[in-house]
Design a protein around this motif. Structure first.
Motif, PDB file in Angstrom:
ATOM      1  N   ALA A 252      29.204  42.736  38.141  1.00 11.97           N
ATOM      2  CA  ALA A 252      29.927  43.908  38.642  1.00 11.97           C
ATOM      3  C   ALA A 252      31.162  43.502  39.423  1.00 11.97           C
ATOM      4  O   ALA A 252      32.215  44.157  39.329  1.00 11.97           O
ATOM      5  CB  ALA A 252      29.004  44.757  39.505  1.00 11.97           C
ATOM      6  N   THR A 253      31.067  42.437  40.193  1.00 13.42           N
ATOM      7  CA  THR A 253      32.215  42.006  40.992  1.00 13.42           C
ATOM      8  C   THR A 253      33.399  41.626  40.115  1.00 13.42           C
ATOM      9  O   THR A 253      34.553  41.873  40.481  1.00 13.42           O
ATOM     10  CB  THR A 253      31.831  40.816  41.878  1.00 13.42           C
ATOM     11  OG1 THR A 253      31.207  39.800  41.056  1.00 13.42           O
ATOM     12  CG2 THR A 253      30.846  41.237  42.959  1.00 13.42           C
ATOM     13  N   GLU A 254      33.121  41.038  38.946  1.00 20.49           N
ATOM     14  CA  GLU A 254      34.217  40.661  38.059  1.00 20.49           C
ATOM     15  C   GLU A 254      34.821  41.885  37.383  1.00 20.49           C
ATOM     16  O   GLU A 254      36.038  41.965  37.201  1.00 20.49           O
ATOM     17  CB  GLU A 254      33.736  39.662  37.007  1.00 20.49           C
ATOM     18  CG  GLU A 254      34.868  39.141  36.138  1.00 20.49           C
ATOM     19  CD  GLU A 254      34.445  38.012  35.201  1.00 20.49           C
ATOM     20  OE1 GLU A 254      35.166  37.763  34.218  1.00 20.49           O
ATOM     21  OE2 GLU A 254      33.389  37.402  35.451  1.00 20.49           O
ATOM     22  N   ILE A 255      33.985  42.865  37.034  1.00 25.34           N
ATOM     23  CA  ILE A 255      34.515  44.104  36.459  1.00 25.34           C
ATOM     24  C   ILE A 255      35.445  44.777  37.458  1.00 25.34           C
ATOM     25  O   ILE A 255      36.533  45.258  37.111  1.00 25.34           O
ATOM     26  CB  ILE A 255      33.371  45.041  36.048  1.00 25.34           C
ATOM     27  CG1 ILE A 255      32.611  44.453  34.851  1.00 25.34           C
ATOM     28  CG2 ILE A 255      33.897  46.433  35.697  1.00 25.34           C
ATOM     29  CD1 ILE A 255      31.397  45.253  34.430  1.00 25.34           C
ATOM     30  N   ILE A 256      35.027  44.809  38.721  1.00 23.05           N
ATOM     31  CA  ILE A 256      35.864  45.410  39.759  1.00 23.05           C
ATOM     32  C   ILE A 256      37.181  44.648  39.881  1.00 23.05           C
ATOM     33  O   ILE A 256      38.264  45.247  39.983  1.00 23.05           O
ATOM     34  CB  ILE A 256      35.108  45.436  41.098  1.00 23.05           C
ATOM     35  CG1 ILE A 256      33.916  46.401  41.012  1.00 23.05           C
ATOM     36  CG2 ILE A 256      36.028  45.824  42.246  1.00 23.05           C
ATOM     37  CD1 ILE A 256      32.933  46.268  42.151  1.00 23.05           C
ATOM     38  N   ALA A 257      37.109  43.327  39.867  1.00 24.15           N
ATOM     39  CA  ALA A 257      38.324  42.518  39.991  1.00 24.15           C
ATOM     40  C   ALA A 257      39.262  42.760  38.812  1.00 24.15           C
ATOM     41  O   ALA A 257      40.490  42.846  38.990  1.00 24.15           O
ATOM     42  CB  ALA A 257      37.956  41.039  40.088  1.00 24.15           C
ATOM     43  N   VAL A 258      38.701  42.877  37.615  1.00 24.15           N
ATOM     44  CA  VAL A 258      39.538  43.144  36.437  1.00 24.15           C
ATOM     45  C   VAL A 258      40.163  44.533  36.535  1.00 24.15           C
ATOM     46  O   VAL A 258      41.327  44.728  36.191  1.00 24.15           O
ATOM     47  CB  VAL A 258      38.707  42.997  35.148  1.00 24.15           C
ATOM     48  CG1 VAL A 258      39.484  43.509  33.939  1.00 24.15           C
ATOM     49  CG2 VAL A 258      38.315  41.546  34.937  1.00 24.15           C
ATOM     50  N   ALA A 259      39.388  45.518  37.014  1.00 28.06           N
ATOM     51  CA  ALA A 259      39.927  46.871  37.170  1.00 28.06           C
ATOM     52  C   ALA A 259      41.110  46.875  38.131  1.00 28.06           C
ATOM     53  O   ALA A 259      42.114  47.563  37.888  1.00 28.06           O
ATOM     54  CB  ALA A 259      38.838  47.819  37.651  1.00 28.06           C
ATOM     55  N   GLU A 260      41.020  46.131  39.194  1.00 31.45           N
ATOM     56  CA  GLU A 260      42.130  46.059  40.147  1.00 31.45           C
ATOM     57  C   GLU A 260      43.321  45.319  39.534  1.00 31.45           C
ATOM     58  O   GLU A 260      44.468  45.719  39.707  1.00 31.45           O
ATOM     59  CB  GLU A 260      41.676  45.371  41.427  1.00 31.45           C
ATOM     60  CG  GLU A 260      40.648  46.170  42.223  1.00 31.45           C
ATOM     61  CD  GLU A 260      40.281  45.506  43.536  1.00 31.45           C
ATOM     62  OE1 GLU A 260      41.040  44.633  43.982  1.00 31.45           O
ATOM     63  OE2 GLU A 260      39.239  45.851  44.107  1.00 31.45           O
ATOM     64  N   ARG A 261      43.031  44.252  38.813  1.00 25.81           N
ATOM     65  CA  ARG A 261      44.112  43.438  38.250  1.00 25.81           C
ATOM     66  C   ARG A 261      44.878  44.189  37.162  1.00 25.81           C
ATOM     67  O   ARG A 261      46.076  43.954  36.969  1.00 25.81           O
ATOM     68  CB  ARG A 261      43.515  42.147  37.679  1.00 25.81           C
ATOM     69  CG  ARG A 261      44.557  41.132  37.256  1.00 25.81           C
ATOM     70  CD  ARG A 261      43.936  39.781  36.941  1.00 25.81           C
ATOM     71  NE  ARG A 261      43.025  39.817  35.806  1.00 25.81           N
ATOM     72  CZ  ARG A 261      41.733  39.623  35.884  1.00 25.81           C
ATOM     73  NH1 ARG A 261      41.160  39.385  37.056  1.00 25.81           N
ATOM     74  NH2 ARG A 261      40.970  39.653  34.808  1.00 25.81           N
ATOM     75  N   THR A 262      44.217  45.091  36.454  1.00 28.76           N
ATOM     76  CA  THR A 262      44.857  45.786  35.338  1.00 28.76           C
ATOM     77  C   THR A 262      45.292  47.205  35.693  1.00 28.76           C
ATOM     78  O   THR A 262      45.762  47.948  34.821  1.00 28.76           O
ATOM     79  CB  THR A 262      43.896  45.863  34.142  1.00 28.76           C
ATOM     80  OG1 THR A 262      42.690  46.559  34.536  1.00 28.76           O
ATOM     81  CG2 THR A 262      43.526  44.471  33.654  1.00 28.76           C
TER      82      THR A 262
END
Length: 901
Positions: free
Chosen positions: A607-617
């Motif tokens: 989940a933490t990586e999904i959140i990071a990708v959502a912020e990055r994109t």
């Protein structure tokens, strides 16, 4: 406005002792000798004849309804939370049950939820082991209450899908319809938990949950789109607005395949924390809430944040609305266009109070907060208030740890600072939490007011803490502020509070779905300042961090204003009544739903990586406060982009990668199709060397490799490609060795003896040139890993097929009947090409084989000539070698393909 105080004798102004005075026209009332808690105040009011929510609220200075109001049921009984020194045992529970109704025994803290006659609160507090009794105050939600007047009425959106009665307005701005179609996801296999006020208890909603299911807006039996798993309600709340059902409709629109859970967050902070754990226990992969409690600490992660951290440790993603508390300076005022909802200073500055500030006689020493960031002194901050849809609520928080409160403050509001009249003063709901709430019973009239903060110096004085003053619930009543820009160490604007912005949850800002490039004016900006380690409900007060920590909040933006079937604001659009859901309560579930699509697409990604990708994109937005506030403090990373999130996530790991040798020079790799993969990167390895690499389409799950080397070990590495054609984590097969091919069935024709001339020698190397019948001759300098055929002359005598192996050499056995004398050995390829020949001499006598291992490959021409010369003078050289061997002790020295002379 010059109305009488709505707060009467006994309201908590100081936690030590500060009673709000009656109206100026009445005689002062002597203060109590000891400071009553809020529970004691409520109990005393009930004993004096106050019955029902209205009377109790008026007696203790709380709003009659809405955020911060007492939770009183129809029978007049009060909801409260008991805290004990240790988890309650059976005897304590029985003692509590003899006085009150035990609603819930909590596990997240040593607390018990009760419903009790307000007059009996003192009896509950007297039970052995009880350390505190706190009446429960209603939470605020991030819905559109109080902000709709500022929202732009959006035009009717496009026609809905055939199985839905209304469109999914978030699909276009968040690119979620494109994500569902391109990546073939709908949230299936993912569970989303929702926390809000209620799900199915509203008495005024124009639809029921069953009607929403039939309209395709919620999952359940009879859903026309085929999503028949109903929403599971773990705990509901009577008398709610069903905002949770509106949130569920928004999640279902974007991720219709997701399983949905609901639990109320309106049963107090401990109850909400407990229900966070309950949602995780029920299988929630993602949890989203839209709830704010004024009693959450501002400079520390509190109990709700502790529950969030617990479920996050188990991999749950947690989203929360940032809140709707922002206030933007009104046009034509000194603060026009500025975010002014929050004011904060890192250290209380004590100065002399105005002579008109009221304090009780028992407070023997006090001072006031200096609001001026310069060397000048100003104990009053003037503000402009205007009529608003809801009564104004303000909060004062200070920088001390929960459970270790030493300072005592009073936030007071005066009308007309030039001729001040006290309008209201704060109440401290829970003396263990450094927060005070000032709630006006009615919306303020338009005019100039002044804030004053009074500090009690009568007893031991703690070091001056940080102080924050902000709007709570909504900031629509605040039109301007005297100190409206950050200056010195003072910061103006940040108003996120509690778990909505303390870094525990992903804080979500709101932008209108029809114009998503700028945040809504009411969306709460940040950042938050955290001074203490997280609160531990079972431990001692938390220590301070060595340095203040600034937490970015909000972190990302979703959209609001989407249609629902009933919630919350009806608009007449082209003659049709349309219900649109505004507020960060609507934005948060849209981001949670994007996460649900991503979790289905990449189930192995944390989940933490999904959140990071959502912020990055996230998509870029416009910051209306760019002159005074950074972009990240207004809308976080930007507008969530559902398609970009899924395209940038790695596809899941490839399963079942295998390689099988199908022939001596070919192999086939295969694997299991990976959901969401847009293709695969395939790499053939020999050892760690890349032999071949390339990409294949998403529907390809096997590849054939040709032209391989026999008797060689190969591995295949496969990685799924994401939507950006980037390979994810690769999976490598076990090694497999290609086999040696079978010998050809038909030997090649022997060459003519006349063709065996010097030009055709081919650089072959022989182990020795003289040998006896039955001996073994090693011939090198041949191609590696090939079948070759040997003949020996004069008359061609076949010696058969031989495999050259990795050394590029073969061992030939000299026939026993081969005549004594000079001969030539010819080596043919499997295709009949003469590879070369070498001269040998067969001596009389029994076989005395001697062999020489010769490395494969091509030799330098000088070395080949030396080898051929050795054949010609074999006998003499052999004699010399024998002599040399005796000269060095009888051992024969190793020979070299290029012997020295």
């Amino acid at each position: 406005m010059r109305s009488a105080l709505s707060i009467v004798l006994g309201a908590l102004v100081f936690a030590s002792l500060l009673v709000v005075p009656p109206p100026a026209s009445a005689a002062p009332v002597a203060p109590e000798e000891t400071t009553p808690s809020l529970a004691e105040e409520v109990s005393a009011a009930a004993a004096s004849g106050a019955v029902g929510a209205d009377a109790l609220a008026a007696a203790v200075g709380l709003p009659v309804q809405g955020p911060g109001s007492l939770r009183v049921d129809g029978a007049g009984d009060l909801a409260a939370t008991i805290t004990l020194a240790a988890p309650a045992d059976d005897e304590q529970i029985a003692a509590i049950a003899a006085i009150a109704r035990v609603d819930r025994v909590y596990r997240i803290s040593p607390s018990v939820a009760i419903t009790v006659d307000p007059a009996k609160l003192g009896e509950v507090a007297a039970i052995e082991g009880v350390t505190q009794v706190v009446p429960e105050l209603r939470a605020a939600v991030g819905g559109s209450s109080g902000v709709v007047a500022e929202a732009t009425v959006a035009p009717t959106s496009e026609a809905p899908d055939a199985c839905r009665s209304i469109p999914v307005d978030a699909d276009e701005p968040l690119r979620t319809a494109l994500a569902r179609e391109e990546f073939d996801v709908d949230g299936t296999g993912v569970t989303v938990g929702i926390l809000s006020d209620s799900y199915a208890t509203s008495t005024s909603a124009v639809t029921t949950p069953a009607e929403d299911v039939a309209a395709g807006l919620l999952p359940g039996p009879g859903n026309p789109c085929g999503y028949d798993t109903p929403v599971e309600v773990l705990a509901d709340h009577e008398g709610g607005t069903d905002e949770g059902r509106g949130m569920a409709q928004l999640v279902h629109g974007i991720a219709p395949g997701a399983r949905l859970l609901f639990a109320t967050g309106f049963e107090g902070m401990v109850g909400m924390a407990e229900n966070i754990l309950a949602l995780a226990d029920a299988g929630a992969d993602i949890i989203v809430d839209d709830i704010s409690y004024v009693t959450e600490p501002h400079f520390q992660q509190g109990l709700i944040s502790a529950a969030i951290s617990m479920v996050q440790a188990d991999g749950v993603a947690y989203y929360s609305s940032a809140g709707n508390a922002n206030a933007v300076g009104a046009d034509g005022t000194r603060s026009a266009g500025l975010p002014i909802a929050g004011w904060q200073t890192p250290e209380y500055r004590g100065v002399e109070c105005p002579e008109w500030v009221w304090v009780p006689e028992t407070v023997t020493a006090y001072d006031c907060l200096d609001f001026d960031p310069t060397d000048a002194v100003d104990p009053v901050q003037s503000v402009g208030l205007v009529a608003a849809p809801a009564a104004a609520t303000f909060a004062l928080a200070w920088g001390e740890a929960q459970g270790a409160v030493r300072s005592h403050f009073s936030l007071q509001l005066y009308e007309d600072p030039s001729d001040p009249t006290l309008v209201g003063a704060g109440v401290t709901p829970d003396p263990t939490v450094p927060v005070e709430m000032l709630a006006l019973a009615e919306p303020p009239g338009e005019g100039e007011y002044g804030f004053v903060v009074v500090r009690d110096l009568s007893g031991e004085v703690a070091p001056p803490p940080a102080v924050w003053i902000g709007t709570f619930g909504n900031g629509s009543s605040l039109a301007w502020r005297e100190y409206d820009r950050s200056a010195g160490a003072d910061v103006v604007g940040p108003v996120v509070n509690g778990h909505n912005g303390d870094g525990s949850a992903v804080s979500v800002a709101a932008a209108d779905w029809d114009y998503p490039w700028e945040p809504e004016s009411f969306s709460s900006p940040g950042p938050a300042t955290i001074l203490f380690e997280p609160f531990d409900p079972y431990g001692p007060p938390s220590p301070a961090y060595p340095e203040p920590r600034q937490v970015r909040a909000p972190q990302i933006t979703g959209v609001d204003g989407e249609q629902t079937s009933f919630f919350e604001s009806p608009f007449d659009e082209d003659g049709t009544v349309v219900y649109r859901f505004y507020g960060t309560s609507a934005a948060a579930p849209t981001v949670a739903a994007v996460h649900a699509l991503a979790a289905e697409h990449s189930p192995d990604v944390p989940a933490t990586e999904i959140i990071a990708v959502a912020e990055r994109t996230a998509a870029e937005m416009s910051n209306p406060y760019w002159e005074v506030m950074p972009d990240a403090d207004v809308y976080g990373a930007g507008l969530v982009d559902g398609h970009a999130v899924l395209a940038s996530l790695p596809a899941g790991a490839v399963d079942g990668v295998e390689v099988a040798a199908t022939a001596s020079t070919s192999a086939t790799a295969s694997w299991t199709a990976t959901p969401g993969a847009t293709g695969y990167e395939v790499i053939l390895l020999s050892g760690d060397t890349v032999v071949e690499s390339g990409f294949v389409e998403a529907d390809t799950v096997s590849v054939v490799f040709d032209g391989l080397v026999p008797r060689t070990a190969y591995r295949v590495r496969v990685a799924a490609l994401n939507g950006n054609q980037e390979p994810g984590e690769p999976t490598t097969s076990d090694a497999v060795e290609t086999p040696r091919p079978d010998a050809p069935s038909v030997p090649p024709a022997p060459p003519e003896e006349a063709d065996l001339t010097g030009d055709d020698r081919g650089g072959l190397q022989v182990s020795q040139s003289m040998l006896r019948p039955g001996g073994t001759l090693t011939v090198g300098g041949l191609p590696t890993e090939e079948w070759v055929y040997a003949y020996v002359y004069s008359s061609p005598t076949p010696l058969g097929w031989e495999w050259t192996g990795a050394s590029g050499s073969v061992d030939l056995t000299i026939p026993h009947d081969l005549p004594v004398g000079e001969h030539r050995v010819a080596i043919m390829s499997r295709t009949g090409t003469l590879l070369g020949w070498a001269a040998i001499t067969v001596e009389a006598g029994d076989a005395a084989p001697a062999s020489l291992a010769v490395s494969g490959g091509q030799m330098p021409w000088g070395a080949m000539l030396l080898g051929m010369a050795l054949v010609v003078v074999g006998a003499v050289a052999a004699g010399r070698r024998q002599m040399y061997a005796h000269s060095v002790g009888g051992e024969r020295p190793k020979q070299s393909p290029t012997p020295s002379r």
